[in-house]
Design an enzyme around this catalytic site. Structure first.
Site, PDB file in Angstrom:
ATOM      1  N   SER A 182       0.791  -1.226   0.000  1.00 37.33           N
ATOM      2  CA  SER A 182       0.000   0.000   0.000  1.00 37.33           C
ATOM      3  C   SER A 182       0.824   1.276   0.000  1.00 37.33           C
ATOM      4  CB  SER A 182      -0.937   0.009   1.209  1.00 37.33           C
ATOM      5  OG  SER A 182      -0.211  -0.067   2.425  1.00 37.33           O
ATOM      6  N   HIS A 210      -5.602  -4.210  -2.098  1.00 38.20           N
ATOM      7  CA  HIS A 210      -5.417  -3.168  -3.105  1.00 38.20           C
ATOM      8  C   HIS A 210      -5.423  -3.735  -4.524  1.00 38.20           C
ATOM      9  CE1 HIS A 210      -4.651   0.403  -0.620  1.00 38.20           C
ATOM     10  NE2 HIS A 210      -4.114  -0.446   0.244  1.00 38.20           N
ATOM     11  N   LYS A 241     -12.489  -0.777  -0.699  1.00 39.36           N
ATOM     12  CA  LYS A 241     -11.652  -0.035  -1.644  1.00 39.36           C
ATOM     13  C   LYS A 241     -12.333  -0.068  -3.012  1.00 39.36           C
ATOM     14  CE  LYS A 241      -7.477  -1.083   1.041  1.00 39.36           C
ATOM     15  NZ  LYS A 241      -7.650   0.048   1.959  1.00 39.36           N
TER      16      LYS A 241
END
Length: 394
Positions: A182, A210, A241
């Site tokens: 990240s 992610h 996300k």
């Protein structure tokens, strides 16, 4: 309150204020998206994880409203009591299909998923081998288990292999890594990790927070990106996300693994179930992500354009393809100063400094969305261009 404790806390806060400064929450307005209201003005938003631009998507919001009308705000109970609704099972099946696993189990966040995973599976006769730059939730989850631990230098798979050989007598050896890291946006070397795990009969655990929805032809994540879908033993990830940006996390893998977590994983058993409205929204986001590869194509194009623009402006931008773009501004308060200059230009992007990243590795983390327009990308590039005056004066 106890005077001695208060005295210590105040002294520690004073020291933090004088050294790294105190964090303050930024209050924003408007729906999450490519622009946000901050202090009465609208800023172009390069600070969120809404990679596909689905946080404000009408179909996602309609799914949340429908679930809210049908089931209410929350469930006021855990999954093992009366907190399970049909949408929870539908979402778990959708996650498993997306990432290529037999089954999946929901948690209220990926942090909870990672906290609940390792203690449920491991004992003192087991060993966890963890990448040095893994997310804090993986680190904390590993610490909660009774397993022995070894940390290998970031991406150093030769060191990892030495540890695998060193602990060949352990009952289980778990290799643990982020799929996408990240702070840097770099992608784990999954092909070799899979090869090492298979050759050494180790278990491979990947936190794909992610990457889920972002990488791969259908958004299946890092494994699909490398053509290795189904070869990762345990996947954890988030719905907060790319997949709607709301909340929720999961563990996906073999049915026996998932059933074990349902039986003994403490964050699953001892907390309320995910709100049905959020589960309905996430399920809609997964369906959109799978049927709309154009969102990932637009995201990739936006990312490539901004990476190239920042590089052409003379900024240090490590190579990569993920929409996390680290702009390296090493030393002192340089990253903070540039971030402040960007905000004055109407662009929101955050500086990262110690202890979030090592001292000397300060940077601004720019996060690109498929929802960013060409004009917003150009505005960001122009703001970075004018912010070079800060660098010239440093």
């Amino acid at each position: 309150m106890n005077a001695a404790l208060l005295h210590r806390l105040r002294a520690e806060l004073d020291e933090r204020r004088a050294t790294t400064g105190l964090r303050r929450d930024l209050v924003v307005s408007g729906a999450q998206g490519p622009a946000l209201g901050v202090g009465g003005e609208w800023l172009v938003n390069f600070a969120s994880n809404d990679y596909l631009g689905l946080a404000g998507d009408p179909e996602v919001l309609d799914a949340a409203r429908r679930a809210l009308r049908e089931t209410g705000l929350g469930v006021a109970a855990g999954r093992v009591l009366c907190g399970t609704r049909a949408v929870h099972g539908e979402l778990e099946a959708g996650i498993a299909e997306l990432v290529g696993a037999e089954d999946a189990v929901l948690y209220t966040s990926c942090f909870d998923a990672n906290l609940g995973l390792f203690d449920a599976l491991l004992g003192p006769q087991d060993v966890v081998l963890s990448d040095a730059l893994n997310h804090a939730s993986l680190i904390d989850g590993i610490r909660l288990s009774r397993a022995r631990r070894r940390v290998f230098a970031h991406g150093d798979l030769d060191e990892l292999e030495r540890h695998l050989t060193e602990f060949a007598g352990a009952r289980h050896r778990l290799i643990v890594t982020d799929g996408v890291f990240s702070m840097d946006g770099d992608v784990a070397a999954l092909p070799r990790l899979c090869e090492l795990a298979e050759r050494h009969d180790a278990v491979l655990v990947v936190d794909d927070s992610h990457a889920t929805g972002v990488l791969g032809t259908t958004g299946g994540g890092t494994a699909e990106h490398f053509g290795l879908k189904g070869r990762v033993d345990v996947l954890t990830g988030t719905l907060g996300k790319a997949l709607g940006g709301a909340a929720g996390g999961f563990v996906a893998g073999d049915r026996a693994l998932v059933e074990t977590l349902r039986q003994v994983s403490r964050p699953y058993i001892f907390t309320n179930a995910m709100a049905p409205a959020l589960a309905g929204a996430a399920l809609a986001a997964i369906r959109i992500a799978r049927r709309r590869p154009d969102l990932r194509e637009r995201l990739a194009a936006n990312t490539a354009w901004l990476r190239r623009a920042l590089h052409d402006l003379g900024y240090e931008v490590p190579p990569g393809e993920h929409p996390i773009i680290p702009v390296m501004l090493r030393g002192g308060t340089l990253a903070l100063d540039v971030a402040a200059a960007l905000r004055r230009e109407g662009v929101l992007a955050f500086a990262l400094s110690h202890p979030v990243v090592p001292a000397g590795e300060e940077r601004i983390r720019v996060q690109v969305s498929a929802a960013h327009t060409a004009g917003q990308l150009e505005r960001a590039a122009a703001a970075f261009g004018r912010a070079r005056a800060v660098l010239a004066g440093s």
